[in-house]
Design a protein around this motif. Sequence first.
Motif, PDB file in Angstrom:
ATOM      1  N   LEU A 128      12.731  -7.958  41.260  1.00  0.00           N
ATOM      2  CA  LEU A 128      13.749  -8.953  40.917  1.00  0.00           C
ATOM      3  C   LEU A 128      14.849  -8.967  41.968  1.00  0.00           C
ATOM      4  N   ASN A 129      14.403  -8.937  43.209  1.00  0.00           N
ATOM      5  CA  ASN A 129      15.332  -8.992  44.323  1.00  0.00           C
ATOM      6  C   ASN A 129      16.205  -7.758  44.493  1.00  0.00           C
ATOM      7  N   LYS A 130      15.937  -6.733  43.695  1.00  0.00           N
ATOM      8  CA  LYS A 130      16.685  -5.492  43.893  1.00  0.00           C
ATOM      9  C   LYS A 130      15.754  -4.469  44.519  1.00  0.00           C
ATOM     10  N   LEU A 131      16.328  -3.637  45.345  1.00  0.00           N
ATOM     11  CA  LEU A 131      15.505  -2.631  45.993  1.00  0.00           C
ATOM     12  C   LEU A 131      15.616  -1.316  45.239  1.00  0.00           C
ATOM     13  N   GLN A 132      14.485  -0.666  45.053  1.00  0.00           N
ATOM     14  CA  GLN A 132      14.558   0.686  44.505  1.00  0.00           C
ATOM     15  C   GLN A 132      13.495   1.550  45.156  1.00  0.00           C
ATOM     16  N   ILE A 133      13.700   2.838  45.019  1.00  0.00           N
ATOM     17  CA  ILE A 133      12.727   3.761  45.590  1.00  0.00           C
ATOM     18  C   ILE A 133      12.562   4.904  44.607  1.00  0.00           C
ATOM     19  N   VAL A 134      11.300   5.238  44.303  1.00  0.00           N
ATOM     20  CA  VAL A 134      11.041   6.254  43.282  1.00  0.00           C
ATOM     21  C   VAL A 134      10.658   7.573  43.946  1.00  0.00           C
ATOM     22  N   ASN A 135      11.264   8.629  43.458  1.00  0.00           N
ATOM     23  CA  ASN A 135      10.977   9.982  43.945  1.00  0.00           C
ATOM     24  C   ASN A 135      10.976  10.133  45.470  1.00  0.00           C
ATOM     25  N   PRO A 136      11.985   9.596  46.159  1.00  0.00           N
ATOM     26  CA  PRO A 136      11.994   9.815  47.604  1.00  0.00           C
ATOM     27  C   PRO A 136      12.326  11.271  47.923  1.00  0.00           C
ATOM     28  N   VAL A 137      11.858  11.750  49.056  1.00  0.00           N
ATOM     29  CA  VAL A 137      12.334  13.050  49.524  1.00  0.00           C
ATOM     30  C   VAL A 137      13.534  12.767  50.417  1.00  0.00           C
ATOM     31  N   PHE A 138      14.433  13.753  50.538  1.00  0.00           N
ATOM     32  CA  PHE A 138      15.632  13.463  51.328  1.00  0.00           C
ATOM     33  C   PHE A 138      16.170  14.716  51.971  1.00  0.00           C
ATOM     34  N   GLU A 139      17.018  14.506  52.959  1.00  0.00           N
ATOM     35  CA  GLU A 139      17.644  15.597  53.676  1.00  0.00           C
ATOM     36  C   GLU A 139      19.010  15.147  54.147  1.00  0.00           C
ATOM     37  N   LYS A 140      19.928  16.087  54.227  1.00  0.00           N
ATOM     38  CA  LYS A 140      21.266  15.763  54.718  1.00  0.00           C
ATOM     39  C   LYS A 140      21.156  15.221  56.140  1.00  0.00           C
TER      40      LYS A 140
END
Length: 690
Positions: A128-140
């Motif tokens: 619906l024109n919104k961006l989402q991301i599920v369970n991303p990995v991340f780092e500082k």
Amino acid sequence: MKKITINDLKQKSIRYIKGVGESRESLFKKLEIHNLFDVLTYYPREYEDRSSIKNIADLQNGVPCSFEGTIVSNVSITRPKRGMTVSRVSIEDSTGKITAIWFNQPYVKNSLKLGDNYIFFGKAERKLNKLQIVNPVFEKASSKDMKKSLKILPVYSSTKDLGQNIIRSVVYEAIKIINDIELEDMIPLSVRDKFKLPDRTYSIKQIHFPASVRDIESARFRLVFEELFMLQLGLLSYKSLATDTRVGIKYTHIDQMEDFIKSFPFELTNAQKKVFVEVEKDMESSRVMNRLVQGDVGSGKTMIAVLALFKAVKCGYQGALMVPTEILAEQHFKSIKSLFDCFGVSVELLSSSLTKKQKQLIVEELKEGKTDVVIGTHALIEDYVEFKQLGLVITDEQHRFGVRQRTILTEKGQNPDVLVMTATPIPRTLALILYGDLDISIIDELPPGRKPIKTYSVNEAMRERINNFVREKVNEGRQVYIVCPLVEESEEIEAKSAVVTAEDISKSVFRDLNVGIIHGKMKSSEKEAIMKSFVSGEISILVSTTIIEVGVNVPNATVMIIENAERFGLAQLHQLRGRVGRGDEQSFCILFNQSNSKVAKERMKIMTHSNDGFVISEKDLEIRGPGEFFGTRQHGLPELKIANLYKDMEILKQAQESAMEIIQADPGLMKHNELKKHLAAYFGDKVTLS
Ligand code: ADP
Ligand code: MG
């Protein structure tokens, strides 16, 4: 420096790799990974590209990628269900905004600080024109680890017990072993130069742990090329041994042919006539015939075999028809015998259920030339089977046999003509390449009056309605197949699921009907008895495993029910469906799909929309990939580990050309000893190279 060969790698057990003990060894075994070679050629399925950082605004739906952003909200945690937590946070960069969501990872809250910058990696979704991301990995973003995250990681097919990280680390250790050594190259230098192929060690390293996307491409090109080159070389050198300069039998015109054709209960279709003209031309030429007859299920390939056999026999030779199952052998025997009897052609069935004495008698008569035509399963390639004058070899449902089996049979004659028949509708371009110099005839028309089979995809909710439908059809005098899938790789279980189904329905819904069962674990005599009562109409509902997949012909059966249809390949579903629609009655195919996955639904849709085997095989190829389609089981060839015959058509052509050049200059590979050795190692015992 000594170069390491494939065989050396195969000799080294997987235990040789650091970090692999007994328990991991057995887990890897389940993936058919036993040695260092297997590990190194366990190629990644895809990659996580953590190397390039994207703007949030440029993130694409479903494409894995990295982006850097600032945390602009506190992490909120909700508990929509017991035992489930959902953590959410908003992230921004100068181009846009995205919501990150983690399921059951409440601790991410502790690692994300409002206002700080992080690098995220995952698959973004646009909803619906919104961006989402599920369970991303991340780092500082500023962390020292950043370097680590900024690269391309391999993604392997993993299992529940063998996770991504374990496989990655084992492959990593395996690569370390070959890091400083040179792997012997299988591809001749001239070819490597021509196509600027990188060397083997580099390619294997880069395919697993690439430095850049370009490195993946060049490594992949090399490995795909190698695989296809070896495949083509194997096939070509094999064929050149089998066909090349040999002079075959020159059959003559047969006056009786016309009368024979007139005796058939139906008129041949135009397609059948056209194909037989092609076959006849081959048979009358002095060249050895090597022809593949492709025709969709029910197109009447058997008649082509009958005509060719008749011609061979009337010219003074014997013929052999090899089929993959006993049921099919029996069926062909009956129908062919009835056609041949009035014309003085003797035909015998060599089945493994015969006693040794009976077999000996048949073989004796073949040797003396008293029997004209023999029909049988793999029993035909046994050593003790000999002929007086074998002039024609036909294999039905060719995809069930390996190249080798066919050759053993042809070697029982002196350059006999060879006809192979298949219903596996290989897309034409691929067939040409796969079968190289085999001539191809296509029966592209079904006998008249065939109504397309009506196919429906249903789920459990429809069970009762389907049962009623089955009963209705049985009351009308029709017969029904119910096919149960292979539940696991074990025949035992496969048989059981059919057994359980048969038991179940014969005690409940269809208690009053005659339910039969047939599966591969049964004795030949039992199978025969069951098939007999199904053919005679005594059995109304036949519960079966896929052993009825090929060739079985009972025109009164008009309903095919396939349980767990999602477990079958499309080509196989099409084959199974081909067991009905063989008479004038409208036939039906009901696919019970127990899966909700998108792919499964898509596949069912293809089946319900198309009755055309060629269309279906194209789609199957697209969805499943040809690795499976052209798997070892189907063609008796080594499995393709990296090449994709669909995507890699261009490379295939180049590899084929190079292989052709080499074989033409040096047919027996006498001047390419190394290559010959490699080929043997590569093909294992799949193909014999003399
Ligand atoms: P497949 O190509 O799948 O091996 P078959 O040879 O088993 O097909 O033929 C399927 C059915 O069609 C058989 O019952 C056969 O007798 C019948 N048949 C074959 N050719 C014709 C024809 N020209 N006209 C009508 N029926 C035919
Ligand atoms: Mg057939």
